[in-house]
Design a protein around this motif. Structure first.
Motif, PDB file in Angstrom:
ATOM      1  N   VAL A 266     -10.324  38.482  -3.367  1.00 48.34           N
ATOM      2  CA  VAL A 266     -11.554  38.759  -2.813  1.00 48.34           C
ATOM      3  C   VAL A 266     -12.310  36.751  -3.693  1.00 48.34           C
ATOM      4  O   VAL A 266     -13.147  36.129  -2.935  1.00 48.34           O
ATOM      5  N   ASN A 267     -11.716  36.393  -5.133  1.00 47.72           N
ATOM      6  CA  ASN A 267     -11.975  34.884  -5.760  1.00 47.72           C
ATOM      7  C   ASN A 267     -11.954  34.286  -4.121  1.00 47.72           C
ATOM      8  O   ASN A 267     -12.408  33.064  -4.305  1.00 47.72           O
ATOM      9  N   ALA A 268     -10.537  34.091  -3.818  1.00 52.64           N
ATOM     10  CA  ALA A 268     -10.223  33.388  -2.922  1.00 52.64           C
ATOM     11  C   ALA A 268     -10.918  33.223  -1.261  1.00 52.64           C
ATOM     12  O   ALA A 268     -11.438  32.070  -0.983  1.00 52.64           O
ATOM     13  N   VAL A 269     -11.230  34.534  -0.857  1.00 48.87           N
ATOM     14  CA  VAL A 269     -12.206  34.144  -0.113  1.00 48.87           C
ATOM     15  C   VAL A 269     -13.539  33.738  -0.162  1.00 48.87           C
ATOM     16  O   VAL A 269     -14.685  33.515   0.099  1.00 48.87           O
ATOM     17  N   ILE A 270     -13.911  34.483  -1.431  1.00 50.47           N
ATOM     18  CA  ILE A 270     -15.586  33.822  -1.529  1.00 50.47           C
ATOM     19  C   ILE A 270     -14.909  32.086  -1.930  1.00 50.47           C
ATOM     20  O   ILE A 270     -16.713  31.315  -1.420  1.00 50.47           O
ATOM     21  N   ALA A 271     -14.206  31.723  -2.519  1.00 53.91           N
ATOM     22  CA  ALA A 271     -13.714  29.950  -2.531  1.00 53.91           C
ATOM     23  C   ALA A 271     -14.563  29.266  -0.961  1.00 53.91           C
ATOM     24  O   ALA A 271     -14.451  28.600  -0.887  1.00 53.91           O
TER      25      ALA A 271
END
Length: 394
Positions: free
Chosen positions: A367-372
């Motif tokens: 999730v954090n990677a896609v947000i980034a």
């Protein structure tokens, strides 16, 4: 003495002229009403560049149609877009619901109109011409942008020239604008005649809106250096490249809709590098109404994912047609577990693999990677470029 007089007259004539977009000379002072209303904000002798903006070579889609962007037409469109005279009580303009500071969307869930609020959240307008989908509104009820531009003006709740419920008809707006001095000059400048028609309004508004583009993001800087989107971008962090891979790669599902490998499949509906919506997309699992009454399963369009948030991560308003989602984390989470809601006969097949509810089983790092990665799709120029700003401001 005679030659000196002729020379002075020639110089005076030269300095009383400016150039329009076709390098034709336009006498200064020919547009006193435009100059009085807008000052230097609208300079018809030195038009802003709308027609020949730089578009990256990897952007190949275009739904511009036959109404190509001209500097003259988009200049008129800019004035119309920001003019509250287009509403029945002079309080609402197109820009009231589509604000430059928010990538031409609205921070409010439901935008205010002259007789109430809009029924759906205002869609961002950035990069709307770089799409396969040529229809407009969440439910695609407008066949093209030109048709869309005057539909809010004719809506009783939004801008109030509906010809119903006590509203004046659209012809009342034509009469109103025809009596405004700067429109006499602007329509003659663009079309060669002071006559105002709905078609001329549509063409100009659509040219301005089509001109709104954003290609100065971190993603664009990386894509310019890569042969394709699948390559690691040299300017990305490892997390951003991971998010890009997850965005692009399709998921692998088992027989009951559980993701067992692969990415998240976001690109199946929002393909790079334009990140617009697939024209064949159907409902995304959100079936509510802003009013809270009944269900609404007809919403199959979406804006580009570019400038979904600002570079600093601040949202450009709530997301989805109901404005029910307010963070990128919540947006990704929505697709993590799709609800097969009763009555939703229009759910996109890609969200019900093998007939079951999509279960992506997202991890926090994913999730954090896609947000980034999604944050890399945001630029800065669209928020500050003067040619898209309010010409009525001092």
């Amino acid at each position: 003495m005679f030659k000196k007089t002729i020379a002075l007259l020639f110089l005076a004539a030269a300095f009383s002229c400016g150039s329009d977009e076709n390098n034709e000379y336009v006498p200064v002072g020919m547009y006193p009403n435009v100059e009085a209303a807008f000052g230097s904000n609208v300079d018809l002798t030195n038009l802003a560049n709308y027609a020949n903006q730089t578009v990256p070579p990897y952007i190949t889609k275009s739904n511009v149609g036959t109404n190509t962007i001209t500097d003259k037409g988009a200049t008129l469109g800019r004035v119309l877009f920001y003019d509250k005279n287009l509403s029945s009580n002079n309080t609402i303009s197109c820009s009231s619901c589509h604000q430059q500071a928010n990538a031409f969307s609205d921070l409010a869930v439901s935008s205010s109109g002259v007789n109430g609020n809009t029924g759906r959240h205002s869609m961002r307008l950035v990069n709307n011409r770089f799409a396969n989908e040529a229809k407009f509104f969440w439910n695609e009820r407008a066949v093209n942008l030109e048709t869309q531009t005057t539909m809010p003006i004719k809506d009783h709740g939004e801008m109030g020239f509906s010809g119903t419920d006590g509203d004046e008809p659209f012809s009342g707006l034509i009469t109103k604008l025809s009596e405004i001095g700067y429109y006499k000059e602007l329509f003659k400048f663009v079309y060669g005649s002071e006559e105002i028609t709905e078609n001329k309004i549509q063409l100009a508004l659509a040219q301005f809106i089509k001109s709104i583009q954003s290609f100065d993001s971190k993603y664009d800087a990386g894509r310019a250096l890569a042969a394709n989107d699948g390559q690691p971008f040299t300017n990305f962090t490892p997390q951003e490249n991971q998010g890009k891979n997850l965005f692009l790669a399709p998921p692998v599902f088992d027989a009951t809709g559980n993701r067992t490998a692969g990415g998240l499949g976001c690109a199946g509906c929002h393909a790079a590098p334009e990140f617009d919506i697939d024209p064949n997309s159907r409902n995304n699992g959100i079936i509510g109404n802003i009013s809270g009454l009944g269900i609404d399963i007809a919403n199959t369009r979406a804006p580009s994912l570019r400038d979904l948030v600002k570079v600093n991560g601040e949202t450009n308003g709530p997301m989805m047609h109901t404005g029910v989602i307010t963070t990128l984390q919540a947006a990704i989470g929505h697709y993590g577990t799709i609800n097969l809601a009763p009555g939703n006969t229009n759910l996109d097949p890609r969200l019900r693999p093998n007939g079951f509810s999509q279960q992506l089983h997202l991890t926090a790092p994913e999730v954090n990677a896609v947000i980034a990665f999604l944050r890399t799709l945001s630029g800065t120029n669209v928020y500050v470029d003067r040619k898209w700003s309010d010409p009525f401001l001092d």
